[in-house]
Design a protein around this motif. Structure first.
Motif, PDB file in Angstrom:
ATOM      1  N   GLY A  21     -49.235  12.714   8.737  1.00 25.70           N
ATOM      2  CA  GLY A  21     -49.372  11.274   8.528  1.00 25.70           C
ATOM      3  C   GLY A  21     -50.018  10.727   9.915  1.00 25.70           C
ATOM      4  O   GLY A  21     -49.929   9.434  10.079  1.00 25.70           O
ATOM      5  N   HIS A  22     -50.663  11.480  10.651  1.00 23.97           N
ATOM      6  CA  HIS A  22     -51.203  10.648  11.628  1.00 23.97           C
ATOM      7  C   HIS A  22     -52.277   9.681  11.201  1.00 23.97           C
ATOM      8  O   HIS A  22     -52.971   9.794  10.340  1.00 23.97           O
ATOM      9  CB  HIS A  22     -51.871  11.930  12.707  1.00 23.97           C
ATOM     10  CG  HIS A  22     -52.297  11.383  13.962  1.00 23.97           C
ATOM     11  ND1 HIS A  22     -53.516  10.709  14.095  1.00 23.97           N
ATOM     12  CD2 HIS A  22     -52.027  11.523  15.136  1.00 23.97           C
ATOM     13  CE1 HIS A  22     -53.538  10.242  15.289  1.00 23.97           C
ATOM     14  NE2 HIS A  22     -52.746  10.905  16.110  1.00 23.97           N
ATOM     15  N   THR A  66     -41.380  -0.401   7.433  1.00 26.95           N
ATOM     16  CA  THR A  66     -40.432  -0.101   6.568  1.00 26.95           C
ATOM     17  C   THR A  66     -40.951   0.702   5.184  1.00 26.95           C
ATOM     18  O   THR A  66     -40.613   1.636   4.743  1.00 26.95           O
ATOM     19  CB  THR A  66     -39.698  -1.506   6.028  1.00 26.95           C
ATOM     20  OG1 THR A  66     -39.183  -1.914   7.020  1.00 26.95           O
ATOM     21  CG2 THR A  66     -38.687  -1.201   5.109  1.00 26.95           C
ATOM     22  N   THR A  67     -42.034   0.206   4.965  1.00 29.36           N
ATOM     23  CA  THR A  67     -42.884   0.861   3.850  1.00 29.36           C
ATOM     24  C   THR A  67     -43.189   1.996   3.969  1.00 29.36           C
ATOM     25  O   THR A  67     -42.996   3.174   3.221  1.00 29.36           O
ATOM     26  CB  THR A  67     -44.060  -0.076   3.381  1.00 29.36           C
ATOM     27  OG1 THR A  67     -43.752  -1.320   3.006  1.00 29.36           O
ATOM     28  CG2 THR A  67     -45.034   0.607   2.202  1.00 29.36           C
ATOM     29  N   GLN A  68     -43.921   2.508   5.091  1.00 29.63           N
ATOM     30  CA  GLN A  68     -44.129   3.812   5.623  1.00 29.63           C
ATOM     31  C   GLN A  68     -42.920   4.714   5.600  1.00 29.63           C
ATOM     32  O   GLN A  68     -43.062   5.735   4.972  1.00 29.63           O
ATOM     33  CB  GLN A  68     -44.869   4.101   6.826  1.00 29.63           C
ATOM     34  CG  GLN A  68     -46.223   3.275   6.808  1.00 29.63           C
ATOM     35  CD  GLN A  68     -46.700   3.180   8.439  1.00 29.63           C
ATOM     36  OE1 GLN A  68     -46.208   3.083   9.165  1.00 29.63           O
ATOM     37  NE2 GLN A  68     -48.327   2.907   8.346  1.00 29.63           N
ATOM     38  N   LEU A  69     -41.632   4.197   5.836  1.00 32.58           N
ATOM     39  CA  LEU A  69     -40.637   5.041   5.962  1.00 32.58           C
ATOM     40  C   LEU A  69     -39.980   5.391   4.714  1.00 32.58           C
ATOM     41  O   LEU A  69     -39.724   6.472   4.151  1.00 32.58           O
ATOM     42  CB  LEU A  69     -39.562   4.462   6.971  1.00 32.58           C
ATOM     43  CG  LEU A  69     -39.660   4.562   8.449  1.00 32.58           C
ATOM     44  CD1 LEU A  69     -38.567   3.496   8.876  1.00 32.58           C
ATOM     45  CD2 LEU A  69     -39.506   5.947   8.876  1.00 32.58           C
ATOM     46  N   VAL A  86     -43.399  13.205  12.009  1.00 36.16           N
ATOM     47  CA  VAL A  86     -44.000  12.331  11.069  1.00 36.16           C
ATOM     48  C   VAL A  86     -44.388  10.847  11.656  1.00 36.16           C
ATOM     49  O   VAL A  86     -43.736  10.332  12.357  1.00 36.16           O
ATOM     50  CB  VAL A  86     -42.966  11.832   9.667  1.00 36.16           C
ATOM     51  CG1 VAL A  86     -43.558  10.884   8.810  1.00 36.16           C
ATOM     52  CG2 VAL A  86     -42.295  13.010   9.270  1.00 36.16           C
ATOM     53  N   CYS A  87     -45.676  10.469  11.725  1.00 33.23           N
ATOM     54  CA  CYS A  87     -46.192   9.462  12.244  1.00 33.23           C
ATOM     55  C   CYS A  87     -46.285   8.230  11.245  1.00 33.23           C
ATOM     56  O   CYS A  87     -46.751   8.044  10.526  1.00 33.23           O
ATOM     57  CB  CYS A  87     -47.818   9.856  12.663  1.00 33.23           C
ATOM     58  SG  CYS A  87     -47.838  11.323  13.883  1.00 33.23           S
ATOM     59  N   ILE A  88     -45.936   7.220  12.049  1.00 32.55           N
ATOM     60  CA  ILE A  88     -45.882   5.774  11.379  1.00 32.55           C
ATOM     61  C   ILE A  88     -46.551   5.080  12.379  1.00 32.55           C
ATOM     62  O   ILE A  88     -46.455   5.130  13.600  1.00 32.55           O
ATOM     63  CB  ILE A  88     -44.649   5.373  10.815  1.00 32.55           C
ATOM     64  CG1 ILE A  88     -43.641   5.573  11.978  1.00 32.55           C
ATOM     65  CG2 ILE A  88     -44.469   6.435   9.605  1.00 32.55           C
ATOM     66  CD1 ILE A  88     -42.240   5.004  11.311  1.00 32.55           C
ATOM     67  N   GLY A  89     -47.096   3.693  11.980  1.00 33.44           N
ATOM     68  CA  GLY A  89     -47.313   2.834  13.013  1.00 33.44           C
ATOM     69  C   GLY A  89     -48.342   1.716  12.266  1.00 33.44           C
ATOM     70  O   GLY A  89     -48.769   2.229  11.202  1.00 33.44           O
TER      71      GLY A  89
END
Ligand code: PEP
Length: 256
Positions: free
Chosen positions: A99-100, A149-152, A130-133
């Motif tokens: 998920g980069h 929150t949505t990505q998680l 796991v990449c989020i941002g």
């Protein structure tokens, strides 16, 4: 709830992206290995797929871990160009980046494909990073915590607490990746604390307190010390500064 980062061993992961020939990858891995004995942080190297094997040979017998930059969710079949979780395990990977933001931006990665990849990687015993941002526009619109929150929620949907405990998360604000513009320790800590609180609610305090949350986005030898002192920052996912042994080794030392 935040806690001392000292209870979690920090991880410094170098994402080499689409850089390094075989000879260059071998030389860089060798130089990093020579320079990182007795480090407090765990070290992982993520070369391009073509160099996984040669880097695996180079770091064999050391404490340095091998990571891949992406994975497909099927284990084998007619998927031209794809690499399976089993193949990564076979070549010696411990970790796989999933998920980069560059995968999201250029290759159509979504939270749904991230979720499939995480499950497939966990299924063979790989540890996903796991990449989020958020993007700059999302931050400026005060949407950061909603985006996270949505990505998680979507990326980690359906995972049991035990499965969550095997993840590493990387908070990587898109506006900080490769731009030279780093989040301040306060900006990063705010999001890291929020992520840990979300994990506490979803998976319980034990999982939340044990799981490492890395920061990524223009980490350098000059800013790693301050960043790593934030209580919920447990190391770094490093792009540009991981391409030279000298700068990466200073980051591995967490600025000490
Ligand atoms: C990354 O690619 O994950 C990254 C953080 O890159 P950079 O360190 O170059 O900003």
């Amino acid at each position: 709830m935040s806690s001392s980062a000292r209870t979690r061993r920090p991880l410094a992961a170098g994402n080499w992206k689409m850089h390094k020939t075989l000879a260059e990858a071998q030389a860089l891995a060798r130089e990093i290995m020579a320079g990182c004995r007795d480090m407090a942080a765990e070290v992982a190297l993520a070369p391009p797929f073509t160099a996984l094997s040669i880097v695996a040979q180079e770091i064999s017998g050391s404490a340095i871990r091998l990571a891949a930059q992406d994975v497909f969710w099927e284990n084998q079949g007619a998927y031209t160009g794809a690499i399976s979780p089993g193949m990564l395990l076979d070549v010696g990977c411990r970790y796989v980046i999933i998920g980069h933001s560059e995968r999201r931006q250029y290759f159509g990665e979504t939270d749904e494909t991230v979720n499939k990849k995480i499950k497939a990687a966990l299924g063979v015993g790989l540890a996903p990073i796991v990449c989020i941002g958020e993007t700059l526009a999302q931050r400026e619109a005060q949407e950061t915590l909603n985006v996270i929150t949505t990505q998680l929620a979507q990326g980690l949907a359906g995972l049991l607490p035990e499965e969550m405990s095997r993840l590493v998360l990387a908070y990587e604000p898109v506006w900080a990746i490769g731009t030279g513009r780093t989040a301040t320790p306060e900006q990063a800590q705010e999001v890291h604390r929020f992520i840990r609180q979300w994990l506490t609610e979803q998976a319980g305090p034990e999982v939340a307190q044990g799981l490492r949350i890395l920061y990524g986005g223009s980490v350098t030898p000059d800013n790693i010390r301050e960043l790593s002192q934030a209580p919920d920052i447990d190391g770094a996912l490093v792009g540009g500064a991981s391409l030279k042994a000298a700068s990466f080794l200073k980051i591995v030392a967490m600025g000490e």
